[in-house]
Design a protein around this motif. Structure first.
Motif, PDB file in Angstrom:
ATOM      1  N   UNK B  19       0.828  -1.211   0.000  1.00 57.94           N
ATOM      2  CA  UNK B  19       0.000   0.000   0.000  1.00 57.94           C
ATOM      3  C   UNK B  19       0.861   1.258   0.000  1.00 57.94           C
ATOM      4  N   UNK B  20       0.599   2.106  -0.968  1.00 54.09           N
ATOM      5  CA  UNK B  20       1.350   3.368  -1.080  1.00 54.09           C
ATOM      6  C   UNK B  20       2.821   3.176  -1.385  1.00 54.09           C
ATOM      7  N   UNK B  21       3.174   1.995  -1.873  1.00 53.26           N
ATOM      8  CA  UNK B  21       4.591   1.715  -2.148  1.00 53.26           C
ATOM      9  C   UNK B  21       4.759   0.870  -3.385  1.00 53.26           C
ATOM     10  N   UNK B  22       5.896   0.222  -3.510  1.00 49.11           N
ATOM     11  CA  UNK B  22       6.162  -0.575  -4.705  1.00 49.11           C
ATOM     12  C   UNK B  22       5.407  -1.909  -4.706  1.00 49.11           C
ATOM     13  N   UNK B  23       5.510  -2.621  -5.826  1.00 51.08           N
ATOM     14  CA  UNK B  23       4.964  -3.979  -5.933  1.00 51.08           C
ATOM     15  C   UNK B  23       6.102  -4.970  -5.767  1.00 51.08           C
ATOM     16  N   UNK B  24       5.753  -6.137  -5.254  1.00 48.08           N
ATOM     17  CA  UNK B  24       6.700  -7.240  -5.303  1.00 48.08           C
ATOM     18  C   UNK B  24       6.462  -7.899  -6.658  1.00 48.08           C
ATOM     19  N   UNK B  25       7.429  -7.761  -7.548  1.00 53.90           N
ATOM     20  CA  UNK B  25       7.255  -8.198  -8.933  1.00 53.90           C
ATOM     21  C   UNK B  25       8.023  -9.493  -9.174  1.00 53.90           C
ATOM     22  N   UNK B  26       7.345 -10.485  -9.712  1.00 50.21           N
ATOM     23  CA  UNK B  26       7.990 -11.769  -9.992  1.00 50.21           C
ATOM     24  C   UNK B  26       8.765 -11.679 -11.304  1.00 50.21           C
ATOM     25  N   UNK B  27       9.968 -12.237 -11.305  1.00 50.57           N
ATOM     26  CA  UNK B  27      10.832 -12.180 -12.489  1.00 50.57           C
ATOM     27  C   UNK B  27      10.945 -13.574 -13.103  1.00 50.57           C
ATOM     28  N   UNK B  28      10.604 -13.669 -14.393  1.00 52.94           N
ATOM     29  CA  UNK B  28      10.647 -14.980 -15.056  1.00 52.94           C
ATOM     30  C   UNK B  28      12.060 -15.416 -15.414  1.00 52.94           C
ATOM     31  N   UNK B  29      12.810 -14.495 -16.024  1.00 56.37           N
ATOM     32  CA  UNK B  29      14.170 -14.854 -16.454  1.00 56.37           C
ATOM     33  C   UNK B  29      15.173 -13.804 -15.998  1.00 56.37           C
ATOM     34  N   UNK B  30      16.311 -14.302 -15.596  1.00 55.42           N
ATOM     35  CA  UNK B  30      17.363 -13.426 -15.064  1.00 55.42           C
ATOM     36  C   UNK B  30      18.668 -13.761 -15.788  1.00 55.42           C
ATOM     37  N   UNK B  31      19.176 -12.796 -16.544  1.00 57.77           N
ATOM     38  CA  UNK B  31      20.467 -12.980 -17.207  1.00 57.77           C
ATOM     39  C   UNK B  31      21.560 -12.363 -16.342  1.00 57.77           C
ATOM     40  N   UNK B  32      22.682 -13.042 -16.257  1.00 65.65           N
ATOM     41  CA  UNK B  32      23.802 -12.468 -15.499  1.00 65.65           C
ATOM     42  C   UNK B  32      25.086 -12.521 -16.333  1.00 65.65           C
ATOM     43  N   UNK B  33      26.015 -11.618 -16.030  1.00 66.14           N
ATOM     44  CA  UNK B  33      27.331 -11.629 -16.668  1.00 66.14           C
ATOM     45  C   UNK B  33      28.388 -11.333 -15.615  1.00 66.14           C
TER      46      UNK B  33
END
Lengths: 217, 467
Positions: B19-33
């Motif tokens: 409430x009044x803040x950000x969303x907890x957003x689910x991430x499907x794919x994560x690329x790293x380097x």
């Protein structure tokens, strides 16, 4: 140089606790003005310094290519504000669109490691702003007009103190008393005031995340 | 009321709204380097945490790698250590790594789509601002910092505030010699390097719909150069055909199911955007930048703005920029001599880019004093270029075809442009020192870069090609 070393050492001590101390709800300090727009993260910390595998020690290369001629630490660029002894303090003030470009968090680490606790600008790039907040470096966004007032005040008297009050969300030019409110979302404010990381919160949500995954599949 | 493409995908990924803040957003794919991940893994180790969903993470080495003799150990010690650290972390945490020597190695934003990891409707993140590239498939894809990389590794989620929404419509037919890189350089020159900050941008209109996936990726890639959180294009038959049969694309029944969902991913007719911008494709010329941010671009026949056209407030930055570039206010860009040509980067190093360049340079010779580097985006692009004989065309023209990596786009490896030299580059950033300390960059399309390689100066490609 000795002044800079002291600031760097102090900031490292602060980094090791990695929290925005509660006594830092108010930052009162002189400011270092870098009166340029669109300062990108490649200027804040050039790519060739991103090869470290730890978070420490980036402060000495902050604004490296603006600070030194031909990459030579013995040849500081005299008129660059970080080299100008009349400027000091824990607040960096810069032109609009600060931190644009690369997502490198090393930019926030470098600013923090150098000894700054806040950056004031009239506009911040998104990713930089998040990175700053995640490192307890406070981005303070002011109007163009107020930014100009700060630049003028600091140029006129480099000892001019600024006061940033996170709890009450204002920034003040202390000698004149002029002040402006700044925005920060409540969630982030609570995190900063209490020293919480997003990750602490997300870890506490493990169960809900697993439920989300199960329902979705 | 209808929903935008962005809203449809966003809402499906919200685990919780604060409430009044950000969303907890689910991430499907994560690329790293290798560059932005080591501190994140160190953070996990400090907390004693595993990687939560290692099978949703894909790793490659790209920023630091040499583009010659990749079979040999990396000479530069710090680069070598960083690449080795990635290998060690991936082994320890159970993450698939397409490292040096692997047939899938390449620039992270090239290999994701190429392998079919990137699919419509997903949320994708990477510790790299050009993650916006993947938005070309109708995904929400954005760059993150290392603390956020750690969060996604630990929980597969991020705390995110919903951005505002902007739609940019490009209608009409592109002029001869004008390609997707020119469209995006034109847009950024119009709205500035900060003009889309705080927004998710959807690109739409007939000129966008007619583009290939490679060309769409070039556009979405540079969304960050105007400050956008992400850029995206609604998926269509061109998208589906590109994804189909790729290694990690769904197959059989899974494909049918996925396709049915993907076909719902478009902005409804009555969806509302916070801002809309309309652009006529016919107005766009081949573009070139003259300054030190990607918003400082003009049509190839244009002139650099005179000081009288710059506001008092912007003047100090403007003068500093032109001084760095060694360019006079009011000057023409056409005819400006170049020393280096760099064809590569996550913006323009796909097979279509190499084909475009080869099609133009076939039978021609590079200008004598110009050095030309072509750096393919991945091992697969390199392989395909060789199979199609593109390498021979480059060799005969005097171009050097190197091995895959980020290369001279950011000068983290040995591929740097010397101080004071001019490089016309198909990459995404013309910042001071980006291609090496005191190097000077002109951003352009692969065609315009190829034209300069042949003539030795900034040239109008339209004068060098037939209809």
């Amino acid at each position: 140089m000795s002044v800079i070393t002291t600031i760097e050492e102090e900031s490292r001590k602060n980094l090791s606790t990695a929290k925005f101390q509660s006594e830092r709800k108010i930052i009162q300090s002189a400011a270092v003005p870098v009166e340029l727009e669109n300062i990108d993260t490649d200027q804040i910390i050039p790519a060739r310094f991103l090869k470290a595998t730890t978070r420490e020690g980036f402060g000495k290369n902050l604004f490296r290519d603006w600070r030194y001629e031909n990459d030579d630490e013995n040849k500081p660029v005299q008129n660059f504000p970080l080299n100008n002894k009349i400027y000091s303090g824990k607040i960096l003030v810069a032109g609009k669109n600060f931190g644009c470009g690369s997502s490198r968090e090393h930019a926030a680490w470098a600013i923090k490691d150098y000894g700054f606790d806040a950056v004031v600008s009239s506009f911040f790039a998104d990713i930089f702003k998040n990175n700053a907040l995640n490192n307890f470096l406070l981005p303070v966004q002011v109007s163009d007009a107020f930014l100009e007032k700060i630049f003028n005040a600091v140029k006129k008297d480099p000892a001019t103190a600024l006061e940033i009050n996170l709890e009450e969300q204002y920034i003040k030019i202390v000698p004149t008393g002029e002040q402006e409110n700044f925005e920060i979302n409540n969630y982030k404010k609570t995190c900063l005031l209490n020293g919480y990381d997003d990750i602490d919160y997300l870890l506490s949500m493990k169960h809900e995340i697993e439920t989300y995954e199960a329902v979705r599949n | 009321m209808g929903k935008t493409l962005f809203e449809k995908i966003w809402e499906k990924h919200v685990v919780k709204q604060i409430e009044g803040g950000p969303s907890v957003l689910y991430i499907d794919k994560h690329f790293i380097h290798e560059v932005t991940s080591p501190q994140a893994f160190a953070g996990l180790e400090k907390r004693g945490l595993p990687v939560f969903r290692p099978q949703q993470v894909v790793a490659t080495a790209d920023h630091n790698v040499p583009t010659l003799n990749q079979h040999l150990p990396i000479r530069e010690e710090l680069s070598r250590k960083q690449v080795e650290k990635l290998k060690e972390n991936c082994a320890k945490f159970g993450i698939e790594l397409y490292g040096l020597g692997h047939p899938y190695q390449g620039i992270v934003h090239i290999i994701g789509p190429e392998l079919g990891v990137t699919q419509p409707g997903m949320t994708i993140v990477c510790g790299d601002s050009h993650t916006s590239t993947h938005g070309a498939f109708g995904t929400i894809a954005f760059g993150i910092g290392t603390s956020e990389v750690e969060m996604v590794l630990a929980t597969q989620c991020l705390m995110q505030s919903k951005p505002k929404l902007m739609r940019i419509n490009v209608e009409g037919t592109l002029n001869k010699g004008v390609v997707s890189k020119d469209i995006i350089l034109y847009i950024i020159s119009k709205i500035s390097a900060s003009g889309a900050t705080g927004y998710a941008v959807e690109y739409a209109g007939s000129a966008i719909r007619n583009l290939s996936m490679e060309a769409r990726m070039t556009i979405c890639n540079m969304s960050i150069e105007m400050g956008a959180r992400c850029g995206m294009i609604a998926p269509d038959e061109i998208t589906f055909n590109y994804v189909k049969d790729r290694k990690f694309a769904p197959h059989g029944e899974d494909w049918d199911k996925a396709l049915a969902y993907w076909k719902t991913l478009y902005s409804d007719a009555d969806a509302k955007f916070d801002t809309e911008l309309n652009i006529k494709a016919e107005d766009i010329e081949p573009m070139i930048t003259y300054g030190t941010n990607p918003g400082m671009g003009i049509g190839i026949t244009g002139r650099v703005p005179a000081l009288t056209e710059i506001s008092a407030e912007d003047k100090p930055s403007y003068e500093k920029s032109l001084h760095y570039m060694g360019i006079e206010p009011g000057a023409a860009m056409k005819g400006k001599k170049v020393d280096y040509v760099f064809i590569g980067s996550c913006t323009n190093a796909r097979i279509e880019d190499l084909r475009m360049v080869a099609g133009f340079v076939k039978g021609k010779q590079k200008a004598k004093d110009v050095e030309v580097w072509v750096v393919p985006g991945s091992k697969q692009v390199e392989k395909q270029a060789i199979e199609e004989g593109i390498n021979k065309i480059f060799e005969e023209a005097g171009f050097m075809l190197r091995q895959p990596g980020c290369s001279a786009c950011l000068g983290m490896n040995e591929d740097k442009i010397p101080a004071g030299k001019y490089c016309i580059s198909t990459s995404n950033r013309n910042f001071e020192g980006r291609q090496g300390p005191n190097a000077r960059t002109f951003l352009a399309s692969p065609l315009t870069a190829a034209a300069a390689a042949i003539t030795g100066e900034v040239s109008d490609i339209r004068e060098l090609i037939n209809d």
